[in-house]
Design an enzyme around this catalytic site. Structure first.
Site: not given
Length: 309
Positions: A217, A219, A222, A248-249
């Site tokens: 990830s 941020g 992408g 993120g989850d």
């Protein structure tokens, strides 16, 4: 059934204030409470996508009872949390309505005894039988061995169940060596693990260390995916403003659902990006805005990397 593991579950509290100022008293305009911890967030999104999900991990004390009571209200999510004596932690997100920024306060978690850890491992191995995939998510509470995720990965692999790992630090390093199917670090976690601040080089390194696939990830930039089937970058159409807690989850849920549904990697990444952005846009931490998800999904750009060997 998809199994999500949250060893450090939480009761998530979200406070909204007009403007957050240090050393000042604040009047809270709204409060939201929900069961949390990374794997619980993943389970909530998976259930919203139509998957049957079982949540396991630890729950203790009055906070743990509150978490379990609230889990019963989520359609498609089954509670298989293991009881412990110490109290489940709380997390507090304070949303500044004037800026949209969020300040996060995370308690360390309960003390887990050796007997409680042994009981969890026995329960976990019993849950692997009907599982189509497993997500191992988040921090380890005090008392849980630092190599816990490595052992859980090996158990899943022995049962023939694909596993995704989303953690950080030493638990991530040891977990990677156990050969998970997917790891999903962010850019900082990737750099800490490998010593490289160039994400593509770092992702290659993590695969050499044992991970089958790495989805990093980045941020607002992408996701970067380094997999046996190819290497891709996926980017949202534009910056989304709001609360990033749980984004993120949601990306993990997108990746895991795509794995179970046997989607090609570009489609998995598209889903992960759109869900992540829709979570940022949602008013409550860890939820996702379905209208934003449906709007953004066709606008996600996925490009194949040609120099990622």
């Amino acid at each position: 059934m998809i199994l999500t593991v949250t060893l450090n579950t939480a009761l998530d509290l979200t406070y909204r204030v007009r403007s957050l100022r240090p050393h000042a008293s604040h009047r809270v305009s709204a409060v939201a409470e929900r069961p949390g911890g990374k794997g619980v967030n993943v389970a909530r999104v998976l259930a919203a996508l139509g998957h049957e999900v079982t949540v396991t991990g630890f729950a203790g004390g009055g906070t743990g009872r509150e978490v379990r009571d609230r889990l019963t209200g989520i359609p498609g999510v089954a509670d298989a949390l293991v009881p412990i004596a110490d109290a489940t932690r709380r997390t507090i997100a304070v949303v500044d309505e004037s800026t949209g920024d969020t300040t996060q306060l995370n308690e360390p978690g309960p003390q887990v005894t050796t007997a409680e850890w042994d009981a969890f491992q026995e329960a976990y191995e019993g849950l692997l039988g009907p599982a189509a995939a497993v997500a191992l998510c988040g921090s380890l509470p005090p008392g849980v061995p630092v190599g816990a995720y490595a052992g859980l990965i090996r158990a899943a692999r022995s049962a023939g169940v694909p596993v995704l790992l989303d953690t950080s630090g030493e638990p991530l390093r040891r977990g990677v060596a156990a050969r998970p199917d997917i790891v999903k670090p962010n850019a900082d976690e990737l750099a800490e693990l490998t010593g490289s601040h160039e994400p593509l080089r770092a992702a290659r390194d993590v695969r050499r260390r044992g991970a089958q696939a790495v989805v990093a990830s980045l941020g607002p930039q992408g996701l970067l995916a380094h997999t046996p089937e190819g290497h891709w970058r996926a980017t949202p159409p534009s910056a989304v403003h709001g609360n990033p807690t749980g984004a993120g989850d949601s990306a993990v849920a997108g990746l895991l659902s795509g794995l179970v549904e046997r989607l090609p990697w570009p489609d998995r990444l598209t889903r992960a990006i759109a869900l992540s952005a829709a979570t940022v846009a949602a008013p409550t931490a860890g939820e996702f805005d379905r209208a934003t998800y449906e709007k953004l999904r066709p606008q996600v750009t996925v490009t194949k990397e040609t120099n990622a060997a």
